[in-house]
Design a protein around this motif. Structure first.
Motif, PDB file in Angstrom:
ATOM      1  N   ALA A   6      23.207  63.496  71.349  1.00 41.74           N
ATOM      2  CA  ALA A   6      24.127  62.365  71.410  1.00 41.74           C
ATOM      3  C   ALA A   6      23.798  61.338  70.343  1.00 41.74           C
ATOM      4  CB  ALA A   6      24.076  61.721  72.805  1.00 41.74           C
ATOM      5  N   TYR A   7      22.474  61.102  70.138  1.00 41.97           N
ATOM      6  CA  TYR A   7      22.068  60.132  69.127  1.00 41.97           C
ATOM      7  C   TYR A   7      22.506  60.584  67.737  1.00 41.97           C
ATOM      8  CZ  TYR A   7      19.018  57.706  65.837  1.00 41.97           C
ATOM      9  OH  TYR A   7      18.525  57.010  64.781  1.00 41.97           O
ATOM     10  N   ARG A   8      22.275  61.846  67.419  1.00 40.77           N
ATOM     11  CA  ARG A   8      22.639  62.348  66.106  1.00 40.77           C
ATOM     12  C   ARG A   8      24.147  62.339  65.919  1.00 40.77           C
ATOM     13  NH1 ARG A   8      18.592  67.274  64.413  1.00 40.77           N
ATOM     14  NH2 ARG A   8      16.687  66.024  64.348  1.00 40.77           N
ATOM     15  N   GLU A   9      24.849  62.710  66.967  1.00 45.03           N
ATOM     16  CA  GLU A   9      26.304  62.699  66.852  1.00 45.03           C
ATOM     17  C   GLU A   9      26.811  61.285  66.632  1.00 45.03           C
ATOM     18  OE1 GLU A   9      30.225  64.067  69.387  1.00 45.03           O
ATOM     19  OE2 GLU A   9      28.203  64.502  70.124  1.00 45.03           O
ATOM     20  N   GLY A  10      26.191  60.323  67.331  1.00 53.71           N
ATOM     21  CA  GLY A  10      26.593  58.936  67.150  1.00 53.71           C
ATOM     22  C   GLY A  10      26.305  58.442  65.761  1.00 53.71           C
ATOM     23  N   VAL A  11      25.121  58.772  65.235  1.00 52.97           N
ATOM     24  CA  VAL A  11      24.768  58.327  63.896  1.00 52.97           C
ATOM     25  C   VAL A  11      25.676  58.951  62.858  1.00 52.97           C
ATOM     26  CG1 VAL A  11      22.967  58.418  62.133  1.00 52.97           C
ATOM     27  CG2 VAL A  11      22.371  57.814  64.466  1.00 52.97           C
ATOM     28  N   GLY A  12      25.957  60.239  63.045  1.00 48.45           N
ATOM     29  CA  GLY A  12      26.728  60.945  62.026  1.00 48.45           C
ATOM     30  C   GLY A  12      28.213  60.656  62.072  1.00 48.45           C
ATOM     31  N   THR A  13      28.753  60.192  63.227  1.00 49.21           N
ATOM     32  CA  THR A  13      30.210  60.093  63.343  1.00 49.21           C
ATOM     33  C   THR A  13      30.698  58.686  63.652  1.00 49.21           C
ATOM     34  OG1 THR A  13      30.079  60.710  65.680  1.00 49.21           O
ATOM     35  CG2 THR A  13      30.339  62.481  64.102  1.00 49.21           C
ATOM     36  N   THR A  14      29.959  57.892  64.397  1.00 48.91           N
ATOM     37  CA  THR A  14      30.476  56.606  64.843  1.00 48.91           C
ATOM     38  C   THR A  14      29.820  55.424  64.153  1.00 48.91           C
ATOM     39  OG1 THR A  14      28.862  56.510  66.654  1.00 48.91           O
ATOM     40  CG2 THR A  14      30.955  57.586  67.097  1.00 48.91           C
ATOM     41  N   THR A  15      28.604  55.580  63.586  1.00 43.81           N
ATOM     42  CA  THR A  15      27.915  54.456  62.967  1.00 43.81           C
ATOM     43  C   THR A  15      28.402  54.289  61.538  1.00 43.81           C
ATOM     44  OG1 THR A  15      25.981  54.845  64.311  1.00 43.81           O
ATOM     45  CG2 THR A  15      25.671  53.504  62.360  1.00 43.81           C
ATOM     46  N   ARG A  16      28.756  53.078  61.192  1.00 41.47           N
ATOM     47  CA  ARG A  16      29.230  52.787  59.844  1.00 41.47           C
ATOM     48  C   ARG A  16      28.053  52.710  58.886  1.00 41.47           C
ATOM     49  NH1 ARG A  16      32.382  47.252  58.036  1.00 41.47           N
ATOM     50  NH2 ARG A  16      32.522  47.738  55.790  1.00 41.47           N
ATOM     51  N   ARG A  17      28.202  53.313  57.722  1.00 41.96           N
ATOM     52  CA  ARG A  17      27.143  53.306  56.719  1.00 41.96           C
ATOM     53  C   ARG A  17      27.379  52.168  55.741  1.00 41.96           C
ATOM     54  NH1 ARG A  17      23.957  57.827  56.282  1.00 41.96           N
ATOM     55  NH2 ARG A  17      23.493  57.264  54.136  1.00 41.96           N
ATOM     56  N   TYR A  18      26.281  51.494  55.332  1.00 40.53           N
ATOM     57  CA  TYR A  18      26.324  50.404  54.371  1.00 40.53           C
ATOM     58  C   TYR A  18      25.554  50.856  53.127  1.00 40.53           C
ATOM     59  CZ  TYR A  18      27.633  47.802  58.553  1.00 40.53           C
ATOM     60  OH  TYR A  18      28.244  47.375  59.708  1.00 40.53           O
ATOM     61  N   TRP A  19      26.288  51.416  52.168  1.00 45.18           N
ATOM     62  CA  TRP A  19      25.678  51.995  50.974  1.00 45.18           C
ATOM     63  C   TRP A  19      24.626  53.023  51.364  1.00 45.18           C
ATOM     64  CZ3 TRP A  19      25.773  46.310  49.490  1.00 45.18           C
ATOM     65  CH2 TRP A  19      26.970  46.022  48.834  1.00 45.18           C
ATOM     66  N   TRP A  20      23.352  52.740  51.067  1.00 44.19           N
ATOM     67  CA  TRP A  20      22.310  53.708  51.412  1.00 44.19           C
ATOM     68  C   TRP A  20      21.648  53.434  52.751  1.00 44.19           C
ATOM     69  CZ3 TRP A  20      22.126  50.449  47.136  1.00 44.19           C
ATOM     70  CH2 TRP A  20      21.295  49.339  47.246  1.00 44.19           C
ATOM     71  N   TRP A  21      22.089  52.384  53.450  1.00 40.82           N
ATOM     72  CA  TRP A  21      21.558  52.078  54.779  1.00 40.82           C
ATOM     73  C   TRP A  21      22.403  52.774  55.842  1.00 40.82           C
ATOM     74  CZ3 TRP A  21      22.105  47.690  51.404  1.00 40.82           C
ATOM     75  CH2 TRP A  21      20.892  47.191  50.927  1.00 40.82           C
ATOM     76  N   GLU A  22      21.737  53.206  56.890  1.00 38.18           N
ATOM     77  CA  GLU A  22      22.442  53.871  57.983  1.00 38.18           C
ATOM     78  C   GLU A  22      22.757  52.931  59.141  1.00 38.18           C
ATOM     79  OE1 GLU A  22      20.137  57.170  59.262  1.00 38.18           O
ATOM     80  OE2 GLU A  22      20.599  58.406  57.497  1.00 38.18           O
TER      81      GLU A  22
END
Length: 438
Positions: A6-22
């Motif tokens: 769930a954590y990986r799916e959230g990071v990969g799909t729902t979290t907005r990326r700010y340039w090189w920051w996750e």
């Protein structure tokens, strides 16, 4: 889905990326550190401008620009460390040097590059510290000044103190991060394997249920088909002889009753084994998948132990003779100790073959042969052509008799052959190993 998935799916799909920051907090941390570093370098730039004769605004701007480089520490850690080493002679960028070395050691940069940059930072810090301490000691020294060992030893301790701790801490954090990623990957792999094992367990359970249903249907067919066939034959004979020979009609009626009671007894035993083998099923309880195969095997073993034996073939043939069939039995060799499933299968083969004679070849002469050969037992049931004068009992046929016999024999590692004879009859032959298949 697990927490990791769930954590990986959230990071990969729902979290907005700010340039090189996750994550947003990473942006806030790096920007905050860059502001502190820029402020530090700007304050130290004032002293640097005074020492070099540059205008103070130039020193401040230089310090701001140099310290702000820390904002790209996650993307280009090597560049941050090089800038920190370059500003070491100006005695500025201590925070940038500490954070840069930590980030470099914690990143995936090759260890050789990390070691080289760490050595450059250590040497630069040592030289600057040595020069400053030498100037300070020469100005303040009197008759009781420190010895020659003071300046190099102090410079070495200070350079090590500013270089080794952030590098060691960064190596620890990097190793811990890689370990956590490895554990997450292993957890995902184990989760996939467990899911695959669960699917296979479900398939095995379904296979066990199918096998048990097939076995029960085979047993029911053997019990019901033979007994009921004999009952129908006797009932037809009873109907035919009742007006002419009441005494024979009474005997036939008694035989019908005996056959019915025997059929009911075998059915009760079979149903009792099923209830004993799976007690939770009668209460509506949920049985674990792993226990289905064991329950089926236990029920099959119990049914085999309580099933008919090879020595009961004579009784079986006597029942067919009583129904009007001409049957001859021949036995070759001496009986040995056979496995229970072998004796039961041999009995069922003879029983089903006689039932087929009752159904399809009424009035035909039949020969039953048994041969004990030490390591195996052979049986053959052969009938001649049907007697056209015999009355057809009208028994239904589902076409499963030969299939069931073949499945029983092949399941024990035996050989099964059936087919018509040249004389117009039918022959069923089977050979079983004495102890069944491994």
């Amino acid at each position: 889905m697990t927490v990791t998935g769930a954590y990986r799916e959230g990071v990969g799909t729902t979290t907005r990326r700010y340039w090189w920051w996750e994550r947003r907090r990473s942006v806030a941390l790096d920007v905050g550190l860059a502001l502190l570093s820029a402020l530090e370098c700007a304050l130290e730039g004032v002293a640097f401008a005074g020492d070099t004769g540059l205008p103070v605004p130039v020193g401040v701007v230089f310090g701001l620009l140099a310290g702000a480089v820390l904002v790209v520490r996650r993307r280009w850690p090597i560049a941050v460390v090089l800038v920190a080493i370059a500003t070491t002679p100006a005695e500025m960028g201590f925070l940038m040097g500490l954070v840069g070395l930590y980030t470099l050691a914690a990143s995936d940069v090759p260890r050789r590059i990390t070691a080289v940059l760490m050595g450059m930072s250590l040497v630069g810090t040592f030289i600057v510290t040595y020069v400053r301490l030498r100037q300070s000691v020469s100005v303040q020294s009197g008759d009781f000044g420190p010895g020659d060992w003071y300046v190099p030893l102090t410079s070495l301790f200070m350079s090590l103190g500013l270089t080794a701790p952030p590098v060691l801490f960064g190596l620890y954090i990097g190793a811990r991060r890689r370990l956590m990623e490895s554990l997450r990957e292993r957890a995902d792999s184990l989760e996939r394997e467990l899911s695959l094992l669960a699917d296979r367990a479900e398939e095995r359970a379904e296979w066990a249920r199918t096998e048990e249903r097939t076995r029960i249907a085979r047993e029911m067919h053997d019990v019901v088909a033979h007994r009921v066939s004999l009952m129908v034959v006797h009932a037809a004979a009873l109907q035919a002889v009742a007006p002419k020979d009441p005494a024979k009609a009474v005997r036939n009626a008694a035989l019908v009753g005996d056959m019915g009671r025997q059929a009911l007894t075998e059915l009760r035993e079979m149903l009792g084994v099923l209830r004993t083998g799976d007690p939770a099923a009668t209460r509506g309880a949920k049985v674990p998948l792993a226990a289905v195969g064991e329950a089926a095997a236990a029920a099959a073993a119990a049914a085999t132990e309580d099933g008919p034996r090879l020595h009961e073939v004579e009784t079986l043939i006597g029942q067919s003779r009583a129904a009007g069939m001409t049957v001859e039995l021949s036995v070759d060799g001496e009986a040995c100790a056979y496995a229970p499933e072998v004796e039961q299968t041999a009995y069922r083969v003879v029983q089903e073959a006689l039932t087929n004679v009752h159904k399809h070849a009424a009035g035909a002469q039949t020969w039953v042969r048994l041969a004990h050969r030490g390591s195996e037992v052979a049986m053959q049931v052969e009938n001649g052509p049907s007697d056209g004068a015999a009355t057809d009992a009208g028994l239904p046929s589902g076409g499963n008799g030969l299939v069931g016999m073949r499945e029983r024999v092949l399941g024990l590692g035996g050989v099964f052959v059936s087919g018509p004879t040249d004389a117009g009859g039918f022959r069923v032959s089977a050979v079983l190993p004495a102890h069944g298949a491994a």
